[in-house]
Design a protein around this motif. Structure first.
Motif: not given
Lengths: 228, 542
Positions: B75-80, B85-93, B102-110
């Motif tokens: 439900q959240c996958l295509n919310i922009k 934070l951008c979600l790209f996909d849900i996969r199963q191995d 999902m989007e990778f963000i470097s740096g510290k969190n809040l």
């Protein structure tokens, strides 16, 4: 804690003792393949680092054909500057537009701990030598620029690289129980720690050089080396 | 020194060293090569990985998953939204393990940034953070999604943009919480009191936002304790200590932290309306987010039927575009407003000088440089400028507010009396004999006028007062007036003045018309494209 470093205490006797100790256990003729001049050091839970072993390191724009050691995704010259290590000192040699702490650099100048390098218009790199007893330096981007491949910092490894919880370490890993020291000699890396270290799951001897593709682990901390 | 990066869109990253299941270089999920572990959240390991094509991503391994939960994620996958934070996909191995790409963000969190600032952030920064977080959460709320697990460890900063992560995993969180597993004590700091009853409305997020804003301003969470029980107890019973909070934010925080969920802001959008807007020009580490669907106060009709929440003074039911514009003006930075005001005052002086020079020959006074002419010119000009300035100042003060017209007229009368007194003393200072000038027009004789025609102080004061009060001058100085310069206004002002026995013809007409023109020419005027933007926003909700 060590006093703030000066050229006199950098190779203080404590360090000499560590080096001597380390030399004793190294084999006279090193075995194993040597490492490439640069590689990526992946530290779980901490970050990824572009490590350079050479005394001469070039910086420039990241393009598919680039041959520079530190390719930066920015509008720079193909080869923008050279960093040269001479003993315990680092020199920056500009080839393109380079500023040191806001002043334009025209010829090679000596870098000091915490200097701010600006390449081109606004690629800002902080030069640091955090450990008082090591000539290894770190370069950190202070704004949004990055290397290709991505790294959290650039490590210019001299003789040793110290990873661990302390603030003066080259790579600060706050959650680690113990330091891991990587020694560099003739393009080979050896690993030492006060606790038992494993290499790919096997106990690691301090005389075994580490290869790319291998993983060093110590009680939940893991470091992997990857060829660029 | 290279500082540690607990980066990436991990959720609450565990603070102990972790043995990651997958080593650097392995590819448990086809198409992605793991480079390193980032951290472990409440329900899975997060890795930094690179796709075969070279895209850097964060991938989260969901250990226990049910189809129904993955559906919640989808439900959240295509919310922009720029603040999500951008979600790209849900996969199963191949082992049927679920992975979120999902989007990778470097740096510290809040969370890490707050640990570095034990006294809290500077006010401007805190405002920018909370504004970004609330914008993202408001967007989720508009899509019917409740985050349920808002906490600083889930908030990131990427290239100056605040990003909210870990949304859509709420179902997992609620399961693990009920089971009492893997949740650290820290999490309880942001948990609304009604969560104990199993209620997870949008107000749960509003509460967590209130706590985070409080924490960013002061450096501490409002409810802290040694054990989770103690913290939960404080959430249920203690009132937050708002003594150290800036008065601008007190109302929003106390309303967000109401114990009774129905008394809180209804959702993120409503909270956003009550929050101050960040001034991005003064924040070097933040970038202004691109124009997202702008949240405006929702239709008041819906609100009345749905809940009994008393209307917040910060989010009145806005029905017209200029109401909306006015409410936004109120929160615009005061420095910009001051610059605008000073500019219009300067413009008014220039226009006044030009118009006064034009008026002199029309009124039958040649511009000859005689001392008499000069002092008359000086007097006329100062009266003109002081009149315009008074109108501009009051118009500037009133344009961001709603107010009663009668009261405004009374205030104008008072200001007029002041201006009249000033004009009288300027005249006597310049030794002007204004007998001719003040000959009463027509045969009307007003009680406050001297019979011999020599004007008195009372005459000036009352005349000016009436002139100020009779016309709604401030409407001509309003940024949201329909036309920049409407000559009909000038004509109307002249006509009204003509009917007043104040100054003789032709001066009365000329003065009124020129003041009207000066005010309109120098007062700020909202450009057409901004008007259009407000109109579109209002239309969206009606």
């Amino acid at each position: 804690m060590f006093p703030r470093w000066t050229p006199f205490n950098r190779l203080g006797h404590l360090w000499q003792w560590i080096l001597d100790d380390h030399r004793q256990v190294l084999p006279a003729s090193p075995m194993g393949k040597s490492l490439p001049e640069r590689f990526v050091l992946w530290v779980d839970g901490v970050g990824g680092y572009l490590a350079c072993l050479s005394d001469e390191i070039t910086l420039g724009q990241a393009t598919p054909e680039t041959t520079v050691d530190i390719p930066i995704l920015a509008d720079l010259s193909g080869k923008h500057a050279t960093l040269r290590r001479q003993g315990e000192h680092y020199l920056i040699e500009p080839a393109g537009k380079v500023f040191l702490n806001g002043t334009k650099v025209e010829e090679p100048v000596l870098l000091a701990d915490n200097d701010l390098l600006t390449l081109g218009d606004d690629v800002e790199l902080r030069f640091q030598m955090p450990h008082p007893l090591s000539a290894t330096a770190c370069l950190n981007f202070t704004n949004h620029y990055r290397t290709e491949p991505r790294s959290d910092a650039i490590l210019l490894i001299s003789q040793s690289l110290i990873l661990g919880p302390g603030n003066h370490n080259h790579v600060v890993c706050r959650q680690w129980p113990e330091n891991i020291v990587l020694f560099h000699e003739k393009n080979r890396l050896y690993c030492r720690s006060r606790q038992a270290v494993e290499l790919d799951g096997q106990p690691l001897k301090s005389t075994t050089p580490i290869q790319c593709g291998q993983q060093i682990s110590l009680d939940g901390c893991a470091i992997s080396l990857e060829e660029v | 020194m290279v500082d540690q990066h607990h980066d990436g869109p991990g959720d609450s990253v565990e603070k102990q060293p972790i043995n990651f299941t997958h080593a650097s270089g392995s590819s448990p999920l086809e198409g992605y090569t793991i480079k390193r572990g980032i951290g472990v959240g409440g329900f899975g390991e997060v890795y930094f990985a690179i796709s075969d094509g070279g895209k850097e991503v964060a991938i989260k391994r969901i250990q226990r998953h049910l189809d129904i939960e993955l559906r919640g994620m989808r439900q959240c996958l295509n919310i922009k939204h720029p603040n999500l934070l951008c979600l790209f996909d849900i996969r199963q191995d191949e082992q049927d393990t679920g992975w979120i790409v999902m989007e990778f963000i470097s740096g510290k969190n809040l969370k890490e940034l707050l640990e570095e600032s034990p006294q809290g952030f500077p006010r401007d920064q805190a405002v920018a953070w909370i504004h970004g977080i609330t914008s993202g959460v408001a967007h989720l709320h508009r899509h019917g999604i409740v985050h349920r697990d808002l906490k600083p460890a889930n908030i990131f900063m990427d290239d100056g943009l605040v990003k909210v992560g870990d949304y859509g995993l709420s179902k997992f969180i609620s399961c693990s919480r009920q089971g009492g597993q893997t949740e650290s004590v820290g999490t309880f700091h942001y948990m609304a009191p009604e969560i104990g009853k199993g209620e997870y409305g949008k107000q749960v997020d509003v509460y967590a936002l209130g706590i985070m804003f409080y924490e960013m301003l002061t450096g501490d969470v409002p409810f802290d304790g040694e054990s989770s029980q103690e913290i939960i107890m404080k959430h249920l019973t203690d009132e937050p200590d708002l003594a150290g909070i800036d008065s601008r934010f007190k109302l929003a925080i106390s309303k967000a932290l109401e114990k009774d969920a129905s008394k809180r802001f209804r959702d993120g959008t409503e909270l956003l309306d009550a929050l101050p807007k960040p001034d991005y020009t003064r924040l070097k580490d933040f970038t202004k987010p691109p124009e997202a669907p702008v949240p405006v106060a929702p239709d008041p009709r819906v609100r009345v039927s749905e809940t009994t929440v008393p209307k917040s003074p910060a989010s009145p039911g806005l029905t017209t575009w200029y109401d909306l514009a006015r409410s936004e003006l109120k929160s615009s930075p005061s420095r910009d407003r001051l610059t605008q005001l000073l500019g219009s005052l300067l413009k008014a002086s220039l226009v006044s000088t030009i118009l006064t020079l034009i008026m002199l020959p029309i009124g039958g006074i040649p511009i000859d440089g005689q001392p008499g002419t000069m002092s008359f010119f000086g007097w006329l000009l100062t009266s003109h400028i002081s009149f315009c300035w008074a109108v501009l100042l009051l118009g500037h003060y009133w344009e961001s507010r709603k107010g009663d017209e009668t009261i405004r007229r009374l205030v104008m009368f008072g200001v007029g009396v002041g201006a009249g007194t000033l004009a009288f003393f300027t005249a006597s200072f310049l030794n002007l004999s204004l007998v001719d000038f003040h000959r009463p027009s027509g045969s009307m004789q007003w009680p406050w006028m001297a019979a011999n025609g020599i004007p008195t102080l009372g005459q000036y004061a009352i005349n000016y007062g009436i002139l100020f009060a009779v016309i709604c001058w401030w409407k001509q100085a309003d940024s949201f007036r329909p036309l920049r310069i409407d000559l009909l206004n000038a004509v109307a002002c002249a006509l009204v003045t003509w009917l007043l026995p104040i100054v003789p013809l032709p001066w009365s007409l000329m003065m009124a018309a020129s003041i009207s023109i000066t005010v309109q020419a120098s007062a700020p005027f909202l450009p057409e494209k901004d008007r259009k933007r407000y109109k579109i926003q209002i239309r969206r909700y009606h």
